[in-house]
Every structure is written in C-alpha cells, then in structure tokens.
Design a protein around this motif. Structure first.
Motif, PDB file in Angstrom:
ATOM      1  N   UNK A   6       0.829  -1.210   0.000  1.00 52.01           N
ATOM      2  CA  UNK A   6       0.000   0.000   0.000  1.00 52.01           C
ATOM      3  C   UNK A   6       0.861   1.258   0.000  1.00 52.01           C
ATOM      4  N   UNK A   7       1.914   1.248   0.826  1.00 52.73           N
ATOM      5  CA  UNK A   7       2.818   2.399   0.855  1.00 52.73           C
ATOM      6  C   UNK A   7       3.477   2.590  -0.506  1.00 52.73           C
ATOM      7  N   UNK A   8       3.925   1.502  -1.111  1.00 56.64           N
ATOM      8  CA  UNK A   8       4.562   1.565  -2.413  1.00 56.64           C
ATOM      9  C   UNK A   8       3.582   2.108  -3.459  1.00 56.64           C
ATOM     10  N   UNK A   9       2.363   1.621  -3.429  1.00 57.18           N
ATOM     11  CA  UNK A   9       1.350   2.101  -4.362  1.00 57.18           C
ATOM     12  C   UNK A   9       1.059   3.580  -4.204  1.00 57.18           C
ATOM     13  N   UNK A  10       0.990   4.029  -2.947  1.00 58.23           N
ATOM     14  CA  UNK A  10       0.748   5.459  -2.690  1.00 58.23           C
ATOM     15  C   UNK A  10       1.871   6.319  -3.266  1.00 58.23           C
ATOM     16  N   UNK A  11       3.111   5.867  -3.066  1.00 58.46           N
ATOM     17  CA  UNK A  11       4.257   6.630  -3.560  1.00 58.46           C
ATOM     18  C   UNK A  11       4.273   6.639  -5.088  1.00 58.46           C
TER      19      UNK A  11
END
Length: 127
Positions: A6-11
């Motif tokens: 999720x963090x990777x997708x947000x970035x």
C-alpha cells in the motif's frame, strides 16, 4: 498492520500525479496493463522488482528514490502505529542519508516525538 504494497502504491501514484500523467500513459510506457498498474497503485497487488523497474523507467524516477520515499513513509507509519498503541518509540531510530531521523523526549503524561527531515521538523504528540 502496515502493508508495504500500500505504501509503495501510494508513492507510485504520487510520483505519477506530480508529473500530471495518467494511468494509461504510464501503463503504456511501462508495458503493463492499465488494470494491473491501477491495482499496484491501490496496494492490491505486489509488484515484482521487474515491474517496479519498468514503472520507474516509465516515470523517469530512480528505483532508489522511490524506495527511499517508501522507507520514509514506512517510518512515519510505524511511528503513528506505535503512538496509537502507546508503545514507547525507540530512540533514536537509525538515521539514514536524506531520510527521517527521530528523537524522543518524554515529559509528563504525554510523549513527544520530533521527526526531522532535511527540510522540516514535525512534532507528533501521543497522549
């Protein structure tokens, strides 16, 4: 629970939006289906290193820059999770080049954590 995907997708989404590009443009350039890229950005799919490399190339962003931003987001998410659980924050968190450093000052019934980046300092107070 903190999910790295999720963090990777947000970035990835922020990087794309900063450039004013659409999912269709990036998916075409990266040779990834639009639906799959959308799922990666929403944190629903785990991206392989090959896929991340193709997306980074399409966005003209170094993978190390992407991962550094993800690491910073992870540090902040861990701090927020720790504060919410009233766990003590480990201090100092291992400082990294161009990253977040954390110092902890305890006083009274609250704990104050100062998060410093090269450009700014942010105070987080846990009751």
């Amino acid at each position: 629970m903190i999910l790295l995907r999720r963090l990777l997708g947000d970035v990835l989404r922020r990087q794309r939006q900063r450039q004013g590009r659409t999912l269709r443009e990036v998916s075409s350039s990266a040779r990834v289906s639009l639906g799959y890229l959308s799922e990666v950005e929403r944190g629903q799919k785990e991206a392989s290193s090959e896929l991340l490399s193709a997306i980074c190339d399409a966005l003209d962003v170094r993978m190390s820059e992407l991962m550094r931003e993800v690491s910073d987001e992870l540090s902040l998410a861990e701090l927020a999770q720790s504060a919410a659980a009233s766990d003590p924050v480990p201090a100092p968190v291992r400082p990294m080049l161009n990253s977040v450093s954390v110092t902890s000052v305890t006083g009274g019934p609250t704990e104050r954590v100062t998060i410093k980046t090269p450009q700014e300092a942010v105070n987080v107070v846990a009751a």
